[in-house]
Design a protein around this motif. Sequence first.
Motif, PDB file in Angstrom:
ATOM      1  N   VAL A 284       0.847  -1.192   0.000  1.00 20.74           N
ATOM      2  CA  VAL A 284       0.000   0.000   0.000  1.00 20.74           C
ATOM      3  C   VAL A 284       0.880   1.239   0.000  1.00 20.74           C
ATOM      4  O   VAL A 284       0.754   2.111  -0.846  1.00 20.74           O
ATOM      5  CB  VAL A 284      -0.926   0.009   1.227  1.00 20.74           C
ATOM      6  CG1 VAL A 284      -1.751   1.298   1.253  1.00 20.74           C
ATOM      7  CG2 VAL A 284      -1.829  -1.208   1.234  1.00 20.74           C
ATOM      8  N   ALA A 285       1.781   1.307   0.985  1.00 21.43           N
ATOM      9  CA  ALA A 285       2.673   2.464   1.107  1.00 21.43           C
ATOM     10  C   ALA A 285       3.851   2.093   1.980  1.00 21.43           C
ATOM     11  O   ALA A 285       3.731   1.249   2.868  1.00 21.43           O
ATOM     12  CB  ALA A 285       1.942   3.670   1.691  1.00 21.43           C
ATOM     13  N   ALA A 286       4.986   2.735   1.707  1.00 19.22           N
ATOM     14  CA  ALA A 286       6.174   2.494   2.508  1.00 19.22           C
ATOM     15  C   ALA A 286       6.939   3.795   2.645  1.00 19.22           C
ATOM     16  O   ALA A 286       6.810   4.704   1.816  1.00 19.22           O
ATOM     17  CB  ALA A 286       7.053   1.419   1.877  1.00 19.22           C
ATOM     18  N   ILE A 287       7.754   3.867   3.710  1.00 16.97           N
ATOM     19  CA  ILE A 287       8.562   5.050   3.952  1.00 16.97           C
ATOM     20  C   ILE A 287       9.913   4.608   4.484  1.00 16.97           C
ATOM     21  O   ILE A 287      10.009   3.741   5.356  1.00 16.97           O
ATOM     22  CB  ILE A 287       7.859   6.023   4.918  1.00 16.97           C
ATOM     23  CG1 ILE A 287       8.661   7.311   5.069  1.00 16.97           C
ATOM     24  CG2 ILE A 287       7.577   5.364   6.265  1.00 16.97           C
ATOM     25  CD1 ILE A 287       7.861   8.434   5.745  1.00 16.97           C
ATOM     26  N   THR A 288      10.982   5.185   3.931  1.00 14.22           N
ATOM     27  CA  THR A 288      12.326   4.830   4.367  1.00 14.22           C
ATOM     28  C   THR A 288      12.750   5.700   5.541  1.00 14.22           C
ATOM     29  O   THR A 288      12.083   6.686   5.888  1.00 14.22           O
ATOM     30  CB  THR A 288      13.332   5.012   3.234  1.00 14.22           C
ATOM     31  OG1 THR A 288      13.462   6.411   2.955  1.00 14.22           O
ATOM     32  CG2 THR A 288      12.883   4.281   1.971  1.00 14.22           C
ATOM     33  N   SER A 289      13.886   5.356   6.108  1.00  9.45           N
ATOM     34  CA  SER A 289      14.409   6.145   7.219  1.00  9.45           C
ATOM     35  C   SER A 289      14.708   7.569   6.798  1.00  9.45           C
ATOM     36  O   SER A 289      14.652   8.498   7.614  1.00  9.45           O
ATOM     37  CB  SER A 289      15.670   5.486   7.774  1.00  9.45           C
ATOM     38  OG  SER A 289      16.644   5.382   6.754  1.00  9.45           O
ATOM     39  N   GLY A 290      14.998   7.750   5.528  1.00 14.00           N
ATOM     40  CA  GLY A 290      15.275   9.087   5.026  1.00 14.00           C
ATOM     41  C   GLY A 290      14.041   9.868   4.639  1.00 14.00           C
ATOM     42  O   GLY A 290      14.134  11.037   4.246  1.00 14.00           O
ATOM     43  N   GLY A 291      12.891   9.214   4.725  1.00 11.12           N
ATOM     44  CA  GLY A 291      11.641   9.906   4.433  1.00 11.12           C
ATOM     45  C   GLY A 291      11.112   9.711   3.029  1.00 11.12           C
ATOM     46  O   GLY A 291      10.063  10.261   2.667  1.00 11.12           O
TER      47      GLY A 291
ATOM     48  N   ILE B  47       1.427   8.244   4.105  1.00 11.20           N
ATOM     49  CA  ILE B  47       2.220   7.532   5.101  1.00 11.20           C
ATOM     50  C   ILE B  47       3.191   8.522   5.749  1.00 11.20           C
ATOM     51  O   ILE B  47       3.728   9.411   5.080  1.00 11.20           O
ATOM     52  CB  ILE B  47       2.976   6.336   4.485  1.00 11.20           C
ATOM     53  CG1 ILE B  47       3.576   5.462   5.583  1.00 11.20           C
ATOM     54  CG2 ILE B  47       4.027   6.788   3.479  1.00 11.20           C
ATOM     55  CD1 ILE B  47       4.085   4.118   5.075  1.00 11.20           C
ATOM     56  N   SER B  48       3.364   8.368   7.032  1.00 10.42           N
ATOM     57  CA  SER B  48       4.306   9.217   7.757  1.00 10.42           C
ATOM     58  C   SER B  48       4.907   8.413   8.902  1.00 10.42           C
ATOM     59  O   SER B  48       4.425   7.317   9.214  1.00 10.42           O
ATOM     60  CB  SER B  48       3.602  10.467   8.299  1.00 10.42           C
ATOM     61  OG  SER B  48       2.571  10.126   9.196  1.00 10.42           O
ATOM     62  N   ARG B  49       5.951   8.950   9.508  1.00 13.40           N
ATOM     63  CA  ARG B  49       6.578   8.219  10.605  1.00 13.40           C
ATOM     64  C   ARG B  49       7.102   9.179  11.655  1.00 13.40           C
ATOM     65  O   ARG B  49       7.432  10.325  11.356  1.00 13.40           O
ATOM     66  CB  ARG B  49       7.696   7.311  10.108  1.00 13.40           C
ATOM     67  CG  ARG B  49       8.847   8.025   9.451  1.00 13.40           C
ATOM     68  CD  ARG B  49       9.823   7.043   8.831  1.00 13.40           C
ATOM     69  NE  ARG B  49      10.565   6.306   9.851  1.00 13.40           N
ATOM     70  CZ  ARG B  49      11.419   5.342   9.570  1.00 13.40           C
ATOM     71  NH1 ARG B  49      11.600   4.951   8.326  1.00 13.40           N
ATOM     72  NH2 ARG B  49      12.078   4.731  10.538  1.00 13.40           N
ATOM     73  N   ASP B  50       7.144   8.688  12.869  1.00 11.92           N
ATOM     74  CA  ASP B  50       7.733   9.403  13.989  1.00 11.92           C
ATOM     75  C   ASP B  50       8.952   8.596  14.398  1.00 11.92           C
ATOM     76  O   ASP B  50       8.826   7.547  15.044  1.00 11.92           O
ATOM     77  CB  ASP B  50       6.722   9.518  15.137  1.00 11.92           C
ATOM     78  CG  ASP B  50       7.247  10.330  16.306  1.00 11.92           C
ATOM     79  OD1 ASP B  50       8.472  10.359  16.514  1.00 11.92           O
ATOM     80  OD2 ASP B  50       6.422  10.913  17.019  1.00 11.92           O
ATOM     81  N   ASN B  51      10.132   9.048  14.007  1.00 13.56           N
ATOM     82  CA  ASN B  51      11.344   8.270  14.260  1.00 13.56           C
ATOM     83  C   ASN B  51      11.618   8.105  15.750  1.00 13.56           C
ATOM     84  O   ASN B  51      12.119   7.061  16.186  1.00 13.56           O
ATOM     85  CB  ASN B  51      12.541   8.933  13.581  1.00 13.56           C
ATOM     86  CG  ASN B  51      12.484   8.823  12.076  1.00 13.56           C
ATOM     87  OD1 ASN B  51      11.883   7.901  11.530  1.00 13.56           O
ATOM     88  ND2 ASN B  51      13.084   9.775  11.391  1.00 13.56           N
ATOM     89  N   ALA B  52      11.297   9.110  16.529  1.00 16.58           N
ATOM     90  CA  ALA B  52      11.559   9.031  17.966  1.00 16.58           C
ATOM     91  C   ALA B  52      10.712   7.947  18.626  1.00 16.58           C
ATOM     92  O   ALA B  52      11.122   7.347  19.617  1.00 16.58           O
ATOM     93  CB  ALA B  52      11.293  10.378  18.619  1.00 16.58           C
ATOM     94  N   LYS B  53       9.537   7.683  18.058  1.00 17.55           N
ATOM     95  CA  LYS B  53       8.627   6.687  18.629  1.00 17.55           C
ATOM     96  C   LYS B  53       8.651   5.376  17.858  1.00 17.55           C
ATOM     97  O   LYS B  53       7.901   4.456  18.194  1.00 17.55           O
ATOM     98  CB  LYS B  53       7.198   7.233  18.660  1.00 17.55           C
ATOM     99  CG  LYS B  53       7.012   8.443  19.546  1.00 17.55           C
ATOM    100  CD  LYS B  53       5.552   8.898  19.531  1.00 17.55           C
ATOM    101  CE  LYS B  53       5.350  10.095  20.450  1.00 17.55           C
ATOM    102  NZ  LYS B  53       3.933  10.569  20.417  1.00 17.55           N
ATOM    103  N   ASN B  54       9.480   5.292  16.821  1.00 16.03           N
ATOM    104  CA  ASN B  54       9.512   4.087  15.966  1.00 16.03           C
ATOM    105  C   ASN B  54       8.102   3.711  15.511  1.00 16.03           C
ATOM    106  O   ASN B  54       7.720   2.527  15.533  1.00 16.03           O
ATOM    107  CB  ASN B  54      10.163   2.912  16.702  1.00 16.03           C
ATOM    108  CG  ASN B  54      11.657   3.093  16.870  1.00 16.03           C
ATOM    109  OD1 ASN B  54      12.293   3.804  16.103  1.00 16.03           O
ATOM    110  ND2 ASN B  54      12.222   2.455  17.885  1.00 16.03           N
TER     111      ASN B  54
END
Length: 123
Positions: free
Chosen positions: A48-55, A69-76
């Motif tokens: 469906v969607a993916a996001i890398t560590s670099g965004g 899709i989005s991510r919160d790196n501090a919260k994994n």
Amino acid sequence: QVQLVESGGGLVQAGGSLRLSCAASGSIFSINAMGWYRQAPGKQRELVAAITSGGTTNYADSVKGRFTISRDNAKNTVYLQMNSLKSEDTAVYYCYWNGEIIRSGGHYLHDYWGQGTQVTVSS
């Protein structure tokens, strides 16, 4: 080991919205990518969607412009905001994690999957 806890699935009417969350925890050394796959009855599991560590993000053509899709790196944690839902979005949604885990004094590349969360869109 990495544990993935998914939340946010449910029943919604066509045109509505849902937000999925997936929190990763455990012996994490680094994360390469997180994402969401889905599997509808009688069909193969699809990205469906993916996001890398670099965004960097990647979306299935069928959800472009509707899902984010989005991510919160501090919260994994990775999120999937799903808008303008259609009946064809009905499926079990699985969180996906790829990265390195800490084990036996080293770190190793590994994949993990969540248990899945049901999304049902009624027309």
